[in-house]
Enzyme design. Structure first.
Site, PDB file in Angstrom:
ATOM      1  N   LYS A   1      -3.936   0.711  14.306  1.00  0.00           N
ATOM      2  CA  LYS A   1      -2.942   1.224  15.247  1.00  0.00           C
ATOM      3  C   LYS A   1      -3.641   1.735  16.496  1.00  0.00           C
ATOM      4  CE  LYS A   1       0.633   2.331  11.860  1.00  0.00           C
ATOM      5  NZ  LYS A   1       1.583   1.330  12.380  1.00  0.00           N
TER       6      LYS A   1
ATOM      7  N   ASP B   1      25.129  11.801  -3.820  1.00  0.00           N
ATOM      8  CA  ASP B   1      23.720  12.022  -4.161  1.00  0.00           C
ATOM      9  C   ASP B   1      23.228  10.931  -5.101  1.00  0.00           C
ATOM     10  OD1 ASP B   1      23.541  14.334  -2.646  1.00  0.00           O
ATOM     11  OD2 ASP B   1      24.158  15.617  -4.315  1.00  0.00           O
TER      12      ASP B   1
ATOM     13  N   HIS C   1       8.239  -7.614   4.477  1.00  0.00           N
ATOM     14  CA  HIS C   1       8.869  -8.295   5.616  1.00  0.00           C
ATOM     15  C   HIS C   1       7.959  -9.342   6.251  1.00  0.00           C
ATOM     16  CE1 HIS C   1       6.685  -5.320   8.177  1.00  0.00           C
ATOM     17  NE2 HIS C   1       6.758  -6.263   9.091  1.00  0.00           N
TER      18      HIS C   1
ATOM     19  N   LYS D   1       8.858  -2.373   0.222  1.00  0.00           N
ATOM     20  CA  LYS D   1       7.527  -1.833   0.001  1.00  0.00           C
ATOM     21  C   LYS D   1       7.490  -0.388   0.490  1.00  0.00           C
ATOM     22  CE  LYS D   1       4.819  -2.678   4.165  1.00  0.00           C
ATOM     23  NZ  LYS D   1       4.351  -1.308   4.351  1.00  0.00           N
TER      24      LYS D   1
ATOM     25  N   GLU E   1      -1.816  -3.352  16.272  1.00  0.00           N
ATOM     26  CA  GLU E   1      -0.617  -2.732  16.829  1.00  0.00           C
ATOM     27  C   GLU E   1      -1.027  -1.873  18.011  1.00  0.00           C
ATOM     28  OE1 GLU E   1       2.322  -2.254  13.012  1.00  0.00           O
ATOM     29  OE2 GLU E   1       0.579  -0.932  13.091  1.00  0.00           O
TER      30      GLU E   1
ATOM     31  N   ASP F   1      -0.694   0.574   3.734  1.00  0.00           N
ATOM     32  CA  ASP F   1       0.409   0.179   4.605  1.00  0.00           C
ATOM     33  C   ASP F   1       0.412  -1.309   4.903  1.00  0.00           C
ATOM     34  OD1 ASP F   1       2.691   0.788   6.166  1.00  0.00           O
ATOM     35  OD2 ASP F   1       1.479   0.794   7.986  1.00  0.00           O
TER      36      ASP F   1
ATOM     37  N   LYS G   1       8.574 -13.635   7.821  1.00  0.00           N
ATOM     38  CA  LYS G   1       8.236 -14.223   9.120  1.00  0.00           C
ATOM     39  C   LYS G   1       8.090 -15.729   8.963  1.00  0.00           C
ATOM     40  CE  LYS G   1       5.885 -10.138  11.037  1.00  0.00           C
ATOM     41  NZ  LYS G   1       6.631  -9.978  12.280  1.00  0.00           N
TER      42      LYS G   1
ATOM     43  N   HIS H   1       0.682  -7.018   3.447  1.00  0.00           N
ATOM     44  CA  HIS H   1       0.784  -8.009   4.508  1.00  0.00           C
ATOM     45  C   HIS H   1      -0.439  -8.931   4.594  1.00  0.00           C
ATOM     46  CE1 HIS H   1       4.170  -5.690   5.523  1.00  0.00           C
ATOM     47  NE2 HIS H   1       3.695  -4.978   6.505  1.00  0.00           N
TER      48      HIS H   1
END
Length: 470
Positions: A321, A90, A173, A143, A211, A230, A177, A235
């Site tokens: 999205k 834990d 991330h 993040k 997306e 998000d 790239k 980003h």
């Protein structure tokens, strides 16, 4: 500031949350590819709450790598397997960390990668400090780094109580790239582009992150987050900083991050009146989403950068999205040429464009105008980076290797995190109304109203495919 001494390479990697989705989808594959390229040089200890054995972790790694479509080389996998071990317990029990300390005896420069919920970042780091495991270490955290400005500052304060800034690696991330990093080289290594990169040549900037899938099985997570938290706060603003920054004065991580921070400081906080939020129809039917949810799955906004290079240039960002395509691109419109009587219809109907496609199939397009017969036609000068420069290293492979070696250029700095939360905070405090849109469309029509008097949103550049009509 960066020093002249090279930071030590990590001699052990400890991954908290190795049984989770990120490890299954990204991290284990990245470790395999690093092993295949002879860039993985240390032991890997996975820490998780599940009652696994090391053999279970190794088999889990094999399945995750195979599920990615990677062709497994058995000799490479055997080398990776010899590095892997598992440590269960834990995260809220000090016994877990005391046993981990015993397993890490003899290691001087550990890299801890926290692939766990953000609420556990500070408690885990505090426990590592309690058992004396932070000396000579680096700590990478995924993040989101906070959920608003106040929480980001609180998390920074808690981490900085036991870590120096250069020990903390904040993972986004998108910064891993390769095309994102190459933005600065395209700009500053090519005089033909550098001379165009300001308000005298560019009339407006559009950045799209689309997306073609919905929330799927992530309703519990996404409904508490939304598109602003998000992808915009991290980003898209990070990409904008690389597009807009001045040239760094040196090769170090702080040289780069100083220039990115200058862009953020020059940006006013976003105005909810210049923002359109959308939610695709069917979102509230996803498990884990509240039936009266006002969470945005789409965001379009207008901003600007109040400095000498970009004053007066409107910047439009959109992300969503369940859109028609998966694509991330930066599109810059140049000013119209003057009208002259010797030109057909005095001047071309469309201004020139520079398009930088980040994902998928990274590349660059120059859109020019040429006369054919009695009419103007667009001429596209396209470059595929994979064809011209070779296949890019995958983001998590690059990020993990940078974390191994202590290269902080691919990670966000504390001041940038706080500035980007400052920029988006008004959208969190006073969110605008939700506009619904059908999946497979380019979001609510209201998003076009942001561009009144400017260029409409363009269909993204998608090589060898049919553009969806906007």
């Amino acid at each position: 500031m960066d020093t002249q001494d090279e930071p030590p390479t990590a001699d052990v990697l400890v991954i908290f949350g190795i049984t989770g989705d990120l490890a299954r989808k990204q991290t284990l594959l990245a470790l395999y590819r690093l092993e295949a390229h002879n860039r993985l040089t240390c032991k890997v200890i996975g820490v998780g709450r599940q009652n696994w054995s090391s053999e279970h972790l190794i088999e889990h790694a094999r399945q995750a790598i195979a599920a990615s479509g990677e062709q497994i080389d058995e000799a490479v996998f055997a080398r990776l397997a010899r590095r892997l071990s598992y440590h269960g317990g834990d995260f809220d029990s000090i016994d877990t960390f005391q046993r981990l300390a015993s397993a890490m005896s003899g290691y001087a420069h550990p890299l801890y990668y926290l692939e766990i919920p953000p609420s556990l970042f500070a408690p885990v780091v505090d426990s590592l400090a309690t058992v004396g495991l932070l000396k000579g270490s680096r700590v990478a955290v995924e993040k989101p780094f906070g959920h608003d400005l106040a929480s980001a500052r609180d998390l920074n304060a808690r981490l900085r109580a036991v870590l120096d800034e250069d020990q903390i690696l904040r993972v986004d991330h998108f910064l891993g790239k390769q095309p994102v990093e190459e933005l600065q080289y395209l700009r500053f290594a090519n005089n033909g582009l550098a001379k165009l990169w300001d308000r005298d040549s560019i009339s407006e900037i559009h950045i799209t992150m689309a997306e073609d899938f919905g929330i799927e099985d992530r309703g519990n997570f996404y409904d508490a987050v939304g598109a602003v938290r998000d992808v915009v706060q991290n980003h898209l603003l990070q990409v904008l900083a690389l597009v807009a920054m001045e040239p760094p004065v040196g090769p170090g991580a702080d040289d780069l991050n100083d220039k990115k921070a200058e862009v953020f400081r020059a940006m006013p906080a976003l105005d909810p009146e210049r923002c359109v939020r959308g939610q695709y129809r069917g979102y509230i039917d996803v498990a884990g989403v509240a039936e009266d949810s006002q969470t945005e799955t789409y965001i379009a906004l207008r901003t600007e950068i109040d400095n000498w290079r970009w004053a007066g240039v409107p910047i439009f960002l959109r992300a969503g999205k369940a859109l028609p395509e998966r694509v991330t691109e930066v599109r810059m419109f140049l000013h119209h040429v003057p009208g002259f009587s010797f030109l057909p219809n005095r001047r071309p109907p469309e201004p020139n464009q520079i398009v930088l496609r980040i994902d998928p199939d990274p590349g660059m397009r120059l859109q020019l105008s040429a006369q054919a017969g009695n009419s103007w036609h667009d001429v596209h000068m396209d470059s595929s980076f994979a064809q011209d420069l070779g296949e890019a290293v995958r983001p998590y492979e690059r990020l993990i290797y940078a974390a191994f070696t202590g290269d902080r250029q691919l990670f966000a700095r504390e001041d940038a995190i706080e500035e980007t939360w400052r920029i988006v905070q008004p959208l969190l405090d006073k969110p605008s109304r939700i506009h619904h849109y059908d999946p497979g469309t380019w979001g609510p029509e209201a998003a076009q109203s942001l561009l009144h008097g400017h260029r409409r949103w363009q269909a993204p550049w998608l090589p060898q495919s049919t553009h969806a009509k906007q």
